[in-house]
Design a protein around this motif. Structure first.
Motif, PDB file in Angstrom:
ATOM      1  N   ASP B  87     -38.235  42.581   0.845  1.00 15.81           N
ATOM      2  CA  ASP B  87     -39.061  42.393   2.044  1.00 15.81           C
ATOM      3  C   ASP B  87     -38.454  41.453   3.064  1.00 15.81           C
ATOM      4  O   ASP B  87     -39.019  41.270   4.136  1.00 15.81           O
ATOM      5  CB  ASP B  87     -40.443  41.840   1.638  1.00 15.81           C
ATOM      6  CG  ASP B  87     -41.202  42.831   0.774  1.00 15.81           C
ATOM      7  OD1 ASP B  87     -41.985  42.400  -0.092  1.00 15.81           O
ATOM      8  OD2 ASP B  87     -40.975  44.045   0.975  1.00 15.81           O
ATOM      9  N   GLU B  88     -37.316  40.837   2.688  1.00 15.99           N
ATOM     10  CA  GLU B  88     -36.774  39.828   3.613  1.00 15.99           C
ATOM     11  C   GLU B  88     -36.344  40.474   4.934  1.00 15.99           C
ATOM     12  O   GLU B  88     -35.988  41.645   4.968  1.00 15.99           O
ATOM     13  CB  GLU B  88     -35.610  39.062   2.974  1.00 15.99           C
ATOM     14  CG  GLU B  88     -34.436  39.900   2.520  1.00 15.99           C
ATOM     15  CD  GLU B  88     -34.586  40.529   1.139  1.00 15.99           C
ATOM     16  OE1 GLU B  88     -33.752  40.230   0.282  1.00 15.99           O
ATOM     17  OE2 GLU B  88     -35.505  41.365   0.943  1.00 15.99           O
ATOM     18  N   PRO B  89     -36.385  39.709   5.989  1.00 17.00           N
ATOM     19  CA  PRO B  89     -35.985  40.266   7.298  1.00 17.00           C
ATOM     20  C   PRO B  89     -34.514  40.702   7.295  1.00 17.00           C
ATOM     21  O   PRO B  89     -33.680  40.109   6.593  1.00 17.00           O
ATOM     22  CB  PRO B  89     -36.203  39.106   8.276  1.00 17.00           C
ATOM     23  CG  PRO B  89     -37.089  38.148   7.567  1.00 17.00           C
ATOM     24  CD  PRO B  89     -36.833  38.314   6.110  1.00 17.00           C
ATOM     25  N   ASP B  90     -34.218  41.715   8.092  1.00 16.73           N
ATOM     26  CA  ASP B  90     -32.851  42.249   8.152  1.00 16.73           C
ATOM     27  C   ASP B  90     -31.855  41.188   8.618  1.00 16.73           C
ATOM     28  O   ASP B  90     -30.735  41.097   8.103  1.00 16.73           O
ATOM     29  CB  ASP B  90     -32.788  43.440   9.107  1.00 16.73           C
ATOM     30  CG  ASP B  90     -33.527  44.644   8.559  1.00 16.73           C
ATOM     31  OD1 ASP B  90     -33.646  45.646   9.290  1.00 16.73           O
ATOM     32  OD2 ASP B  90     -33.978  44.580   7.398  1.00 16.73           O
ATOM     33  N   GLU B  91     -32.295  40.374   9.588  1.00 16.05           N
ATOM     34  CA  GLU B  91     -31.388  39.360  10.142  1.00 16.05           C
ATOM     35  C   GLU B  91     -31.000  38.361   9.057  1.00 16.05           C
ATOM     36  O   GLU B  91     -29.876  37.866   9.005  1.00 16.05           O
ATOM     37  CB  GLU B  91     -32.055  38.636  11.311  1.00 16.05           C
ATOM     38  CG  GLU B  91     -32.261  39.474  12.566  1.00 16.05           C
ATOM     39  CD  GLU B  91     -33.379  40.482  12.445  1.00 16.05           C
ATOM     40  OE1 GLU B  91     -33.424  41.429  13.259  1.00 16.05           O
ATOM     41  OE2 GLU B  91     -34.219  40.348  11.516  1.00 16.05           O
ATOM     42  N   GLN B  92     -31.961  38.072   8.178  1.00 15.92           N
ATOM     43  CA  GLN B  92     -31.671  37.121   7.102  1.00 15.92           C
ATOM     44  C   GLN B  92     -30.664  37.733   6.128  1.00 15.92           C
ATOM     45  O   GLN B  92     -29.753  37.052   5.659  1.00 15.92           O
ATOM     46  CB  GLN B  92     -32.969  36.778   6.365  1.00 15.92           C
ATOM     47  CG  GLN B  92     -32.785  35.731   5.266  1.00 15.92           C
ATOM     48  CD  GLN B  92     -34.091  35.469   4.517  1.00 15.92           C
ATOM     49  OE1 GLN B  92     -35.185  35.729   5.040  1.00 15.92           O
ATOM     50  NE2 GLN B  92     -33.982  34.963   3.303  1.00 15.92           N
ATOM     51  N   LEU B  93     -30.810  39.010   5.839  1.00 14.06           N
ATOM     52  CA  LEU B  93     -29.856  39.694   4.955  1.00 14.06           C
ATOM     53  C   LEU B  93     -28.450  39.663   5.542  1.00 14.06           C
ATOM     54  O   LEU B  93     -27.470  39.425   4.832  1.00 14.06           O
ATOM     55  CB  LEU B  93     -30.286  41.141   4.739  1.00 14.06           C
ATOM     56  CG  LEU B  93     -31.489  41.374   3.826  1.00 14.06           C
ATOM     57  CD1 LEU B  93     -31.980  42.804   3.957  1.00 14.06           C
ATOM     58  CD2 LEU B  93     -31.148  41.054   2.374  1.00 14.06           C
ATOM     59  N   ILE B  94     -28.367  39.917   6.847  1.00 13.89           N
ATOM     60  CA  ILE B  94     -27.054  39.931   7.510  1.00 13.89           C
ATOM     61  C   ILE B  94     -26.445  38.543   7.470  1.00 13.89           C
ATOM     62  O   ILE B  94     -25.252  38.373   7.190  1.00 13.89           O
ATOM     63  CB  ILE B  94     -27.193  40.433   8.962  1.00 13.89           C
ATOM     64  CG1 ILE B  94     -27.448  41.946   8.961  1.00 13.89           C
ATOM     65  CG2 ILE B  94     -25.957  40.107   9.791  1.00 13.89           C
ATOM     66  CD1 ILE B  94     -27.783  42.530  10.319  1.00 13.89           C
ATOM     67  N   ALA B  95     -27.284  37.525   7.716  1.00 14.52           N
ATOM     68  CA  ALA B  95     -26.764  36.157   7.784  1.00 14.52           C
ATOM     69  C   ALA B  95     -26.332  35.656   6.408  1.00 14.52           C
ATOM     70  O   ALA B  95     -25.298  35.012   6.260  1.00 14.52           O
ATOM     71  CB  ALA B  95     -27.819  35.232   8.380  1.00 14.52           C
TER      72      ALA B  95
END
Lengths: 218, 396
Positions: B87-95
């Motif tokens: 469920d984590e935000p996509d931006e957090q996954l990318i970062a």
């Protein structure tokens, strides 16, 4: 054509660079079998006059009359050493001989003879890069003699040349005269001019200030 | 004619010399080919094999089809890691994970394709990995397009066969068809076929090296032939030549023919050794690249009158062309801003033309790719001749 007959007549010729006139108006007659010397300060128009006679430059006014057979047989030795430093003396002459239309055995014979005349037979296959100033001048002269000229024009051929090279070149000029060739040469050295020239022209700011025969006072 | 032959002989002698220099000059393309094959093969492989990168997938559809798709994606060597996102935000996954992209398959996604409802996948791309995201989008778009078309086709067939379907009937038919459709789409997607990928890699590598070596010679030989032009103008050779009845076009033509003969020899040698292309397209490509190169360096030699400076400028331009045009490094390795300059270099068109030949383009098709070279050759030659005719060679 008789000795001393006119071979080139310049009538009121003028040459301009931009708004200034660098030569003329000037009239002159060159004769067969003479050595015609030209002197003057830098910028007097000496090289320009030679280029006009050679046909490299065109006069802005006036006319230059010359029989067709003379026009086709002009030998021109520029002030610059118009040789490829990366080629040997022989290869340089082969290039110019090709431009003049010489081929085969005739070309080879002529080149060998000229190299001997100018005293460069033993350096023929060495690159011009390693020639002395005098040697380059001699080879420069040889390139102009590949086709026997009827009119030979030399622009300061002895500049930077050693004494033996000067002797070789002046001797060649005298031989040319005996063969009926008209030689026009520019020099800053009065002793050279007085030694070989039949007539000497003095130019100043593009105009004739004196024209006298050898031995006559200016 | 004699003058032309004498000039050609002179230019060959100036370039090659004799004896040991001549032998070295003739052996140079062979030696260079060997050095580049052994030394640059790894670098060239990067052109077709981008370093692997991680991605993340959020599977909200959670069906056999979506799981099949994800399994296949995990098998692709290009993706070194496929994270299963929560469920984590996509931006957090990318970062945090440094993934190139986060793909979200929404719930009922595959059914919506079949049912002609407008559901779309969501992709979040990592702006710091433009090459990787471009590749990922291309692969995914290709697969999804095939799946979508097939599902729509199946829906049309079922409607024709069974008429208007209720939800229960649609669900059953959807399950039957979709497994086959997804399998078909994944099988047809070339990226999933590793043997074909390896074969393409090898072909691309050879093409690149061939193009790199030929680029170097097509630039180097004309530069060397024409570097004498400023000196010939400066020391009065050209005026003397013209005074003796020679013509300016003949003077330039002799240099062109000399350069052409040497370049043709190199081209024939390399082509026979590496790539026996069909003659027409290959020769057209070689000819236009040569003409453009010769014309360009002719203009440079006319503009830069000092011989030493002309050589320096020519060498700098040669290096720039090789770097920007893909002659030394694949263009994709350059920053985006510099990639736009590639189109102004000769190696770019050479390599583009080679790609076209490799893909089987006709002679006309190759010309359509590289016609700017002909235009450039025409313009540069015209400018150079105009400058020379206006007495640029006369030393005042």
């Amino acid at each position: 054509m008789e000795q001393n007959s006119p071979i080139c007549t310049l009538q009121e010729i003028t040459k301009r660079h931009g708004s200034s006139t660098v030569l003329g108006p000037l009239s002159l007659v060159l004769r067969r079998g003479e050595i015609f010397g030209i002197r003057g300060a830098n910028g007097a128009g000496k090289s320009t006059l030679l280029k006009l006679i050679a046909g490299i430059a065109k006069a802005d006014s006036g006319s230059i009359q010359m029989p067709a057979e003379i026009q086709k047989a002009i030998g021109y030795v520029p002030q610059d050493i118009a040789l490829y430093e990366g080629l040997s003396g022989r290869h340089n002459l082969e290039f110019w001989a090709g431009i003049y239309g010489l081929r085969g055995a005739q070309k080879k014979l002529r080149i060998d003879w000229l190299l001997q005349e100018v005293g460069l037979s033993d350096k023929a296959d060495v690159r011009v890069q390693s020639y002395s100033g005098g040697m380059r001048r001699r080879l420069n002269l040889a390139a102009a003699l590949l086709v026997t000229p009827r009119l030979l024009l030399l622009d300061e051929p002895t500049v930077g040349a050693d004494v033996p090279s000067v002797e070789v070149m002046l001797s060649i000029m005298e031989r040319m005269r005996k063969q009926g060739v008209t030689v026009v040469f520019i020099s800053h050295r009065d002793d050279e001019l007085e030694r070989v020239s039949d007539r000497i022209l003095t130019l100043e700011k593009g105009k004739i200030v004196a024209l006298h025969k050898r031995g006559e006072a200016r | 004619m004699n003058g032309l032959l004498a000039s050609i002989q002179k230019d060959i002698r100036l370039l090659i010399g004799s004896g040991g220099r001549a032998v070295a000059m003739l052996l140079l393309p062979i030696l260079l080919s060997a050095v580049m094959f052994f030394g640059m093969a790894d670098l060239a492989n990067q052109r077709a094999a981008v370093p692997s990168f991680p991605i993340a997938i959020r599977d909200l559809d959670d069906t056999i089809m979506s799981r099949m798709l994800i399994d296949q994606i995990e098998d692709i060597e290009l993706f070194d890691t496929v994270y299963h996102a929560g469920d984590e935000p996509d931006e957090q996954l990318i970062a945090t994970l440094g993934v190139a992209a986060v793909l979200t398959l929404p719930q009922d996604f595959f059914f919506s394709l079949y049912d002609m409802r407008n559901y779309t996948v969501e992709i979040t791309l990592n702006a710091n990995m433009p090459l990787e995201t471009t590749i990922f989008r291309a692969i995914l778009s290709s697969v999804m397009d095939i799946i979508s078309e097939n599902q729509q086709m199946m829906w049309a067939v079922h409607t024709l066969q069974y008429g208007e379907l209720d939800d229960a009937a649609r669900q059953e038919l959807y399950w039957q068809a979709s497994l086959l459709i997804v399998a078909d789409a994944l099988g047809r997607q070339g990226v999933f076929a590793p043997e074909q990928t390896l074969l393409d890699d090898a072909t691309d590598t050879a093409l690149f090296l061939y193009g790199a070596i030929l680029s170097l010679f097509l630039l180097f030989i004309p530069l060397c032939i024409l570097k004498t032009l400023p000196e010939e103008m400066r020391i009065g050779i050209l005026p003397r030549y013209l005074a003796k009845g020679g013509s300016l076009p003949q003077f330039i033509l002799s240099k062109g023919l000399t350069a052409f003969l040497i370049c043709f020899f190199v081209w024939a040698l390399l082509t026979a050794l590496i790539f026996p292309f069909s003659f027409g397209p290959a020769f057209l490509l070689f000819l236009l690249c040569f003409l453009a190169s010769f014309a360009f360096f002719l203009l440079i030699s006319t503009l830069v009158q000092d011989p030493a400076r002309s050589q320096l400028v020519g060498n700098l331009i040669l290096l720039l062309f090789l770097v920007l045009g893909g002659g030394l490094y694949p263009i994709q390795m350059l920053p985006t801003a510099l990639q736009t300059l590639s189109r102004f270099t000769i190696p770019y068109y050479l390599i583009t033309g080679l790609s076209g030949i490799g893909l089987g383009f006709s002679t006309g098709g190759i010309f359509a790719l590289i016609w700017p070279l002909l235009a450039a050759a025409f313009v540069c030659t015209l400018l150079a001749l105009l400058l020379l005719r206006n007495g640029r060679y006369i030393r005042r």
